[in-house]
Motif scaffolding. Structure first.
Motif: not given
Length: 161
Positions: A17-30, A73-79, A83-87, A98-99
């Motif tokens: 949430a902090d990364n989204i609000l700081a503009g660092l996370k521009r994509v949420e994965q589900r 396509a989106h790992l860099a925008e996901s903050a 290893s977090e993504f893969d897990a 989700i953009g």
């Protein structure tokens, strides 16, 4: 122009949430695709230890793809780290991106206690509430004005009546 008659209450880790609000996370994965479309308002519920709605913004796009395509396509925008993504996606073959845009931190957070007092509980992943119910939850006039400005412009419109 799409009409959005509900707000997505998205449960998320406080650091995300902090990364989204700081503009660092521009994509949420589900792992599962929620019923959401471009322009739909999203309220961020930061899970424990914060346990409060901390910010609001909008979805820009929703993309369903293979895990490997989404990662490329989106790992860099996901903050998140590789290893977090893969897990998170271990054992999944499909993934959802989700953009996110136009997020702002609420002046007055909406605590878990306030949600429960209003007869609401955050879901493990997400739930939906009406814009009127959301407006009743947020107390600060500035937050209300920013939310209405956010949801009544661009592709996100709501029926005021």
């Amino acid at each position: 122009m799409a009409e959005h008659t509900r707000v997505m209450l998205l449960s998320i880790r406080p650091s995300h949430a902090d990364n989204i609000l700081a503009g660092l996370k521009r994509v949420e994965q589900r792992r599962m695709k929620p019923h959401i479309s471009s322009g739909q308002p999203i309220a961020l519920y930061a899970s424990s230890p914060t346990r409060a709605i901390v910010g609001v913004g909008r979805a820009t796009t929703v993309r369903v793809a293979t895990v490997s395509d989404l990662k490329e396509a989106h790992l860099a925008e996901s903050a998140v780290s590789v290893s977090e993504f893969d897990a998170y996606f271990k054992g999944s073959d499909r993934a959802v991106a989700i953009g996110l845009t136009d997020f702002f931190r609420l002046e007055s957070t909406v605590t878990l206690e306030a949600l429960r007092s209003a007869g609401l509980a955050p879901a493990q992943s997400w739930r939906y509430i009406t814009p009127d119910r959301f407006l009743a939850l947020i107390g600060a006039d500035g937050d209300r004005a920013r939310f209405e400005c956010l949801t009544f412009r661009g592709t996100a419109t709501m029926d005021r009546g």
